[in-house]
Design an enzyme around this catalytic site. Sequence first.
Site, mmCIF file in Angstrom:
data_model
loop_
_atom_site.group_PDB
_atom_site.id
_atom_site.type_symbol
_atom_site.label_atom_id
_atom_site.label_comp_id
_atom_site.label_asym_id
_atom_site.label_seq_id
_atom_site.Cartn_x
_atom_site.Cartn_y
_atom_site.Cartn_z
ATOM 1 N N HIS A 148 0.800 -1.234 0.000
ATOM 2 C CA HIS A 148 0.000 0.000 0.000
ATOM 3 C C HIS A 148 0.832 1.283 0.000
ATOM 4 C CE1 HIS A 148 -3.504 -2.375 0.138
ATOM 5 N NE2 HIS A 148 -3.612 -2.564 1.436
ATOM 6 N N HIS A 223 -9.672 2.134 0.185
ATOM 7 C CA HIS A 223 -9.610 0.974 1.079
ATOM 8 C C HIS A 223 -10.727 1.022 2.136
ATOM 9 C CE1 HIS A 223 -7.922 -2.375 3.189
ATOM 10 N NE2 HIS A 223 -6.804 -2.375 2.496
ATOM 11 N N GLU A 354 -11.432 -3.642 -3.104
ATOM 12 C CA GLU A 354 -10.485 -2.625 -3.569
ATOM 13 C C GLU A 354 -10.277 -2.805 -5.068
ATOM 14 O OE1 GLU A 354 -7.004 -3.315 -0.854
ATOM 15 O OE2 GLU A 354 -8.546 -4.428 0.174
HETATM 16 C C1 GLA Z 1 -5.207 -5.150 2.005
HETATM 17 C C2 GLA Z 1 -4.354 -6.342 2.025
HETATM 18 C C3 GLA Z 1 -4.534 -7.074 3.287
HETATM 19 C C4 GLA Z 1 -4.287 -6.171 4.462
HETATM 20 C C5 GLA Z 1 -5.177 -4.972 4.388
HETATM 21 C C6 GLA Z 1 -4.852 -3.974 5.459
HETATM 22 O O1 GLA Z 1 -6.497 -5.443 1.716
HETATM 23 O O2 GLA Z 1 -4.554 -7.178 0.920
HETATM 24 O O3 GLA Z 1 -3.670 -8.175 3.339
HETATM 25 O O4 GLA Z 1 -2.965 -5.764 4.461
HETATM 26 O O5 GLA Z 1 -5.014 -4.360 3.153
HETATM 27 O O6 GLA Z 1 -4.830 -4.534 6.729
#
Ligand code: GLA
Length: 389
Positions: A148, A223, A354
């Site tokens: 991210h 997100h 997402e």
């Molecule tokens: C995304 C990732 C997950 C986790 C979340 C945040 O969706 O794919 O594995 O890291 O973000 O906690």
Amino acid sequence: MKTRFLVNIVLVVTVVCMPGCKKKTPAPTEPQAKPEAKEARVMSANEESFGKTSEGREVNLYTLTNTNGLRAKITNYGAILVSLEVPDRDGNLADITLGFDALDGYLKMDTYFGATVGRYANRIGKAKFVLDGVEYELAANNGENHLHGGIKGFDKVVWKPEDLWANDNEALLKMSYISEDDEEGYPGNLACTVTYTLTKDDELKINYEAQTDKTTVVNLTNHSYFNLAGQGTGDILGHELTLNADKYTPVDEGLIPTGEIRSVKDSPMDFTLPMSIGSRIKQVGDGYDHNYVLNSGGGALALAARAYEPTSGRIMEIYTTEPGVQLYTGNFLDGSLTGKAGKVYKKHYAFCLETQHFPDSPNKPNFPSVVLHPGQKYTTETVHKFSTR
Ligand code: GLA
């Protein structure tokens, strides 16, 4: 004899503009006749203070409201969607996203609640990639991998408000951020915008734009953690989910795609027909945390997902121009976070959808490209459409 009242309601247009933001003239409004209307709701866009970051920077909370009462609150810290109130089948509003009442919760979080994620959403294996023969090393913030956007991704920076207005059809907030060359290891100065638009047709649209001065990689997403029964009210295992995806990208132990594009057929990954999220979740380890390959292939706006919550009747449809969507079922929530209205967030208390390009695309030549060259414009759109049944 019954008296019939015709109430003439002139829709009031609220236009709020902060210093430096461009004021748009809304379209002229015709007076409208509505028989026996109880309440005159208007499209509106407002601004208030949301406090200061740890570096002392003031940030705001923006509220977009539509004529059916849908309300989205957004802060320019991390361009985070703070709350989203949506009616159930009886017209009762509930906030359907996880988050915090105050800025402080967002400053400390590592869960990305509601956040705008970039420069590269999701994971990049071993936190590096090669572009035009040059190897770029990124911050490794998820074991040996990059997640991210790194240690200080787009979710942890202050975005500049550019536009805030409402007319008869929509209420809009646009924010911008310039990510500098080498920030978190990425090449090129990247000028980005994110625009949230709440429409009179109960849609929350999110549009991203970006331009670079050096060849780079980009993958932006939102997100938000959804629970259509209302945030913090329980787990999401009873939500019925449909994904317009016949394939997904299997991952290794570090959640990095192996490169294979596999059919969902005859597996617990299959959501091509409506299925409750919980029906097969025990067969997928900790829960879903996978990228689905959308049948649309990306490009034109197309239906990616539909989630239905039977007790409230709320439905959320997601349309996107992206080729993929990450289904994440809040597997890392463990009851240690207390969020809005004192609600404790436990495992599977929310799901994320997402919309994105596939994880680790910079290292996977067979995945759709995430490369952006100078002179090109990155533009993507995702629409969350709400209704009830
Ligand atoms: C995304 C990732 C997950 C986790 C979340 C945040 O969706 O794919 O594995 O890291 O973000 O906690």
